[in-house]
Design a protein around this motif. Structure first.
Motif, PDB file in Angstrom:
ATOM      1  N   LEU A   1      25.499  36.950  93.384  1.00  0.00           N
ATOM      2  CA  LEU A   1      25.587  35.626  92.765  1.00  0.00           C
ATOM      3  C   LEU A   1      26.434  35.680  91.499  1.00  0.00           C
ATOM      4  O   LEU A   1      27.302  34.826  91.270  1.00  0.00           O
ATOM      5  CB  LEU A   1      24.184  35.119  92.447  1.00  0.00           C
ATOM      6  CG  LEU A   1      24.105  33.783  91.706  1.00  0.00           C
ATOM      7  CD1 LEU A   1      24.699  32.659  92.543  1.00  0.00           C
ATOM      8  CD2 LEU A   1      22.659  33.475  91.321  1.00  0.00           C
ATOM      9  N   LYS A   2      26.195  36.684  90.686  1.00  0.00           N
ATOM     10  CA  LYS A   2      26.950  36.837  89.446  1.00  0.00           C
ATOM     11  C   LYS A   2      28.429  37.038  89.741  1.00  0.00           C
ATOM     12  O   LYS A   2      29.304  36.475  89.065  1.00  0.00           O
ATOM     13  CB  LYS A   2      26.395  38.020  88.659  1.00  0.00           C
ATOM     14  CG  LYS A   2      27.066  38.238  87.313  1.00  0.00           C
ATOM     15  CD  LYS A   2      26.431  39.418  86.591  1.00  0.00           C
ATOM     16  CE  LYS A   2      27.121  39.666  85.255  1.00  0.00           C
ATOM     17  NZ  LYS A   2      26.521  40.829  84.550  1.00  0.00           N
ATOM     18  N   ASN A   3      28.707  37.837  90.779  1.00  0.00           N
ATOM     19  CA  ASN A   3      30.096  38.092  91.142  1.00  0.00           C
ATOM     20  C   ASN A   3      30.812  36.813  91.567  1.00  0.00           C
ATOM     21  O   ASN A   3      31.947  36.546  91.170  1.00  0.00           O
ATOM     22  CB  ASN A   3      30.135  39.127  92.271  1.00  0.00           C
ATOM     23  CG  ASN A   3      31.520  39.462  92.731  1.00  0.00           C
ATOM     24  OD1 ASN A   3      32.018  38.828  93.655  1.00  0.00           O
ATOM     25  ND2 ASN A   3      32.142  40.439  92.108  1.00  0.00           N
ATOM     26  N   THR A   4      30.119  35.982  92.347  1.00  0.00           N
ATOM     27  CA  THR A   4      30.715  34.723  92.799  1.00  0.00           C
ATOM     28  C   THR A   4      30.934  33.774  91.636  1.00  0.00           C
ATOM     29  O   THR A   4      31.970  33.103  91.541  1.00  0.00           O
ATOM     30  CB  THR A   4      29.816  34.060  93.861  1.00  0.00           C
ATOM     31  OG1 THR A   4      29.633  34.958  94.960  1.00  0.00           O
ATOM     32  CG2 THR A   4      30.446  32.774  94.380  1.00  0.00           C
ATOM     33  N   ASN A   5      29.942  33.707  90.733  1.00  0.00           N
ATOM     34  CA  ASN A   5      30.089  32.836  89.564  1.00  0.00           C
ATOM     35  C   ASN A   5      31.281  33.250  88.710  1.00  0.00           C
ATOM     36  O   ASN A   5      32.022  32.399  88.201  1.00  0.00           O
ATOM     37  CB  ASN A   5      28.808  32.868  88.725  1.00  0.00           C
ATOM     38  CG  ASN A   5      27.660  32.134  89.400  1.00  0.00           C
ATOM     39  OD1 ASN A   5      27.874  31.278  90.260  1.00  0.00           O
ATOM     40  ND2 ASN A   5      26.440  32.470  89.020  1.00  0.00           N
ATOM     41  N   GLU A   6      31.469  34.552  88.542  1.00  0.00           N
ATOM     42  CA  GLU A   6      32.607  35.034  87.760  1.00  0.00           C
ATOM     43  C   GLU A   6      33.930  34.670  88.437  1.00  0.00           C
ATOM     44  O   GLU A   6      34.902  34.315  87.774  1.00  0.00           O
ATOM     45  CB  GLU A   6      32.502  36.543  87.576  1.00  0.00           C
ATOM     46  CG  GLU A   6      31.377  36.970  86.640  1.00  0.00           C
ATOM     47  CD  GLU A   6      31.230  38.479  86.554  1.00  0.00           C
ATOM     48  OE1 GLU A   6      31.922  39.185  87.338  1.00  0.00           O
ATOM     49  OE2 GLU A   6      30.432  38.958  85.724  1.00  0.00           O
ATOM     50  N   MET A   7      33.938  34.752  89.764  1.00  0.00           N
ATOM     51  CA  MET A   7      35.151  34.404  90.496  1.00  0.00           C
ATOM     52  C   MET A   7      35.484  32.920  90.322  1.00  0.00           C
ATOM     53  O   MET A   7      36.641  32.544  90.127  1.00  0.00           O
ATOM     54  CB  MET A   7      34.967  34.724  91.984  1.00  0.00           C
ATOM     55  CG  MET A   7      36.129  34.312  92.874  1.00  0.00           C
ATOM     56  SD  MET A   7      35.716  34.441  94.615  1.00  0.00           S
ATOM     57  CE  MET A   7      34.486  33.152  94.772  1.00  0.00           C
ATOM     58  N   LEU A   8      34.446  32.073  90.349  1.00  0.00           N
ATOM     59  CA  LEU A   8      34.676  30.631  90.252  1.00  0.00           C
ATOM     60  C   LEU A   8      35.048  30.189  88.841  1.00  0.00           C
ATOM     61  O   LEU A   8      35.644  29.122  88.671  1.00  0.00           O
ATOM     62  CB  LEU A   8      33.422  29.881  90.707  1.00  0.00           C
ATOM     63  CG  LEU A   8      33.060  30.026  92.188  1.00  0.00           C
ATOM     64  CD1 LEU A   8      31.726  29.351  92.464  1.00  0.00           C
ATOM     65  CD2 LEU A   8      34.144  29.450  93.077  1.00  0.00           C
TER      66      LEU A   8
END
Length: 442
Positions: free
Chosen positions: A404-411
Motif C-alpha cells: 500500500l505504501k509503495n502504491t501511494n508513493e507511486m501515485l
C-alpha cells in the motif's frame, strides 16, 4: 488548561506507542495454519477432518478460547470429477462453504428467533356428514358436454383425445373433510450484522457416497479484527510477529495450489501481517484452436484474480443478513371422495385417511462487501492439468502495508522539473521501475 495538557499527553503516548507484540506461540500457530507447503491433505470425511483439527489445536467450534473463535462451513460439489468444468464447481462449492460459515457466525452473534405454534382441529359428526348434495344443473361439466354432444360417435372420441381426455371413465370428483387435526410450529431466525477479520485457516476436499464435498475451518479474533480495521483505514498495523518470506508459505509445485482456496493470514520476515489470497478457477480447452485455448486460460486466470481480491475485501468488511424459516408439525385428515360418472351419472364413494409429518426449510443468506484493492499484488499465476484431465488455473494475491505504501508513493511522485534532460528523465523512470518491482516490496 489542565484538561488540554492531559489530552496532549494521551496523544503523545498514542503516537509513540510501541508495536503490539503478540506471543510467538500465536505467531507460530497462525503461520503453521496458513503454510500451504506443510499440509497433510490425506482424504477423510468432513466430520473426521473437523474433529481432528479441533483435537490437534485444542479448540471447540463457536466457543471463544484464548481470544479466538473457530467456525466451520461445508458445501457439496455439484459436478463429478470427470466433468470438464469440475475446477469451476470446486471453486463455487468453496464459496458456498464460506457463506455457510459466515451464516453461522452472524447467526450466533446477531440472531433473533421468533416462534409461532398453531393447532387446528375440525370434525364433522353430522348425521349426513358422508352425504353429498346433488350437483347443480347447468354445471361446468354439463355445459361442456352439452357442446360436445353436438359431435357424434368417432368425432366426439377423437375430439376428446385431442384434448388429452380419456373417453373411458370420465368423471367429476368431489371431496368432503370429516376430520382434520393439524399442529404446526414455525420458527423464524433473522440476523444482520457486520463482520471483519474472519480468516479461513484450512480447507479440505473429500469424497463420500459418490459426491465431493468441501469443508472449511476459519477463525476470528480481536487481533484479526484489528488487522482488518488497519487495512480498511490504510494504516500500518501495530500488531507484529516473527515470520518468514511470504513466498515460503506457498506450495512448491503447481499441483499443491489445486488444494488452496480463499485467504490466509501470515507474518512476513519483517514481522508485518500479510493477507494471502488464493483465487481458483478453470477452463475447458478448445481442441481445434490453440489460440482460443490460450485466451480461455488467460480469462480463467483473470476470474481467479477477481475472486482473490474479493476474498481480501470480504476480510476487511462484510455485511451479512440471513433469514431462516423452518416449519414443522403433523396433520391427520379423514375424508370421503365421491366420483360421478359423466357418461351415465353413476356414483362411487371412497373414504380415506392421511397422516403427514410436516418438515419445511426456507433459508436465505445475503452478503455485501466493498473496498479499495490498493495494496494488493500478484505473487503467483499458475496452471495445472489434473490426472482426470481437468484444467485448473489460479492466482495468488497478497495485501501488505508495504504494498500500500509503495502504491501511494507511486501515485504521489513529484513531477520532473522543466530543466531535466530527456536522458536524466529516462534514468529516473528506470530507477522508479526497479523500486516498484523490487521483491522486498511484496
Amino acid at each position: 488548561m489542565k484538561k488540554i495538557l492531559i489530552n496532549s499527553l494521551i496523544l503523545v503516548g498514542f503516537l509513540y506507542a510501541k508495536p503490539i507484540e503478540i506471543s510467538q506461540n500465536d505467531i507460530n500457530l497462525q503461520n503453521e495454519l496458513s503454510d500451504a507447503n506443510q499440509k497433510d491433505i490425506s482424504p477423510q470425511s468432513l466430520d473426521d477432518f473437523f474433529d481432528e483439527f479441533a483435537q490437534k489445536y485444542n479448540i471447540e467450534y463457536s466457543q471463544t478460547k484464548d481470544g479466538k473463535t473457530f467456525y466451520t462451513g461445508e458445501a457439496e460439489v455439484l459436478l463429478k470429477e470427470n466433468d470438464p468444468e469440475f475446477a469451476k464447481a470446486l471453486s463455487v462449492a468453496y464459496q458456498r462453504a464460506i457463506l455457510n460459515l459466515q451464516r453461522n457466525f452472524i447467526k450466533d452473534a446477531f440472531g433473533r428467533s421468533a416462534t409461532e405454534r398453531i393447532s387446528k382441529y375440525y370434525a364433522d359428526n353430522s348425521t349426513n356428514a358422508k352425504e353429498f348434495e346433488e350437483l347443480p344443473k347447468g354445471g361446468t361439466m354439463e355445459q361442456i358436454f352439452g357442446k360436445l354432444t353436438q359431435l357424434v360417435g368417432a368425432k366426439l372420441d377423437a375430439a376428446l383425445k385431442d384434448l388429452g381426455v380419456g373417453v373411458e371413465g370420465l368423471s367429476e370428483e368431489r371431496k368432503k373433510t370429516l376430520l382434520k387435526d393439524e399442529f404446526i410450529t414455525k420458527i423464524i431466525i433473522n440476523a444482520a450484522g457486520q463482520m471483519s477479520g474472519l480468516v479461513p485457516v484450512q480447507s479440505i476436499i473429500t469424497h463420500k457416497n459418490g459426491a465431493y464435498r468441501i469443508g472449511v475451518v476459519a477463525v476470528i479474533s480481536n487481533k484479526t479484527r484489528q488487522i482488518a480495521r488497519d487495512m480498511a483505514l490504510g494504516r500500518e498495523s501495530l500488531i507484529k510477529g516473527k515470520g518468514k518470506n511470504i513466498m515460503e508459505y506457498l506450495p512448491k509445485e503447481n499441483a499443491g495450489f489445486v488444494n488452496e482456496y480463499g485467504i490466509r493470514l501470515v507474518y512476513d520476515e519483517n514481522g508485518a501481517p500479510v493477507i494471502l489470497s488464493y483465487g481458483h478457477w478453470g477452463f475447458v480447452p478448445n481442441a481445434s484452436d490453440a489460440r482460443i485455448t490460450n485466451r480461455l486460460e488467460n480469462a480463467s486466470k483473470e476470474s481467479a484474480l477477481n475472486q482473490a481480491d474479493a476474498a481480501i475485501i470480504e476480510f476487511i468488511n462484510l455485511n451479512v443478513s440471513l433469514k431462516d424459516e423452518q416449519t414443522t408439525g403433523d396433520s391427520f385428515e379423514q375424508s370421503i371422495k365421491q366420483s360421478v360418472s359423466v357418461n351415465d351419472g353413476s356414483t362411487e364413494e371412497i373414504e380415506s385417511t392421511m397422516a403427514n409429518v410436516i418438515d419445511k426449510i426456507n433459508q436465505q443468506v445475503k452478503t455485501k462487501s466493498s473496498g479499495k484493492i490498493r495494496g494488493i499484488r500478484t505473487l503467483k499465476r499458475w496452471s495445472f492439468t489434473a490426472e482426470n484431465g481437468v484444467e485448473h488455473t489460479g492466482v495468488v494475491r497478497a495485501y501488505s502495508f508495504a504494498n500500500l505504501k509503495n502504491t501511494n508513493e507511486m501515485l504521489h511522485q513529484k513531477p520532473n522539473s522543466q530543466g531535466t534532460t530527456s536522458k536524466s528523465s529516462g534514468e529516473k523512470v528506470q530507477r522508479s521501475s526497479n523500486i516498484v518491482n523490487n521483491i522486498d516490496d511484496f
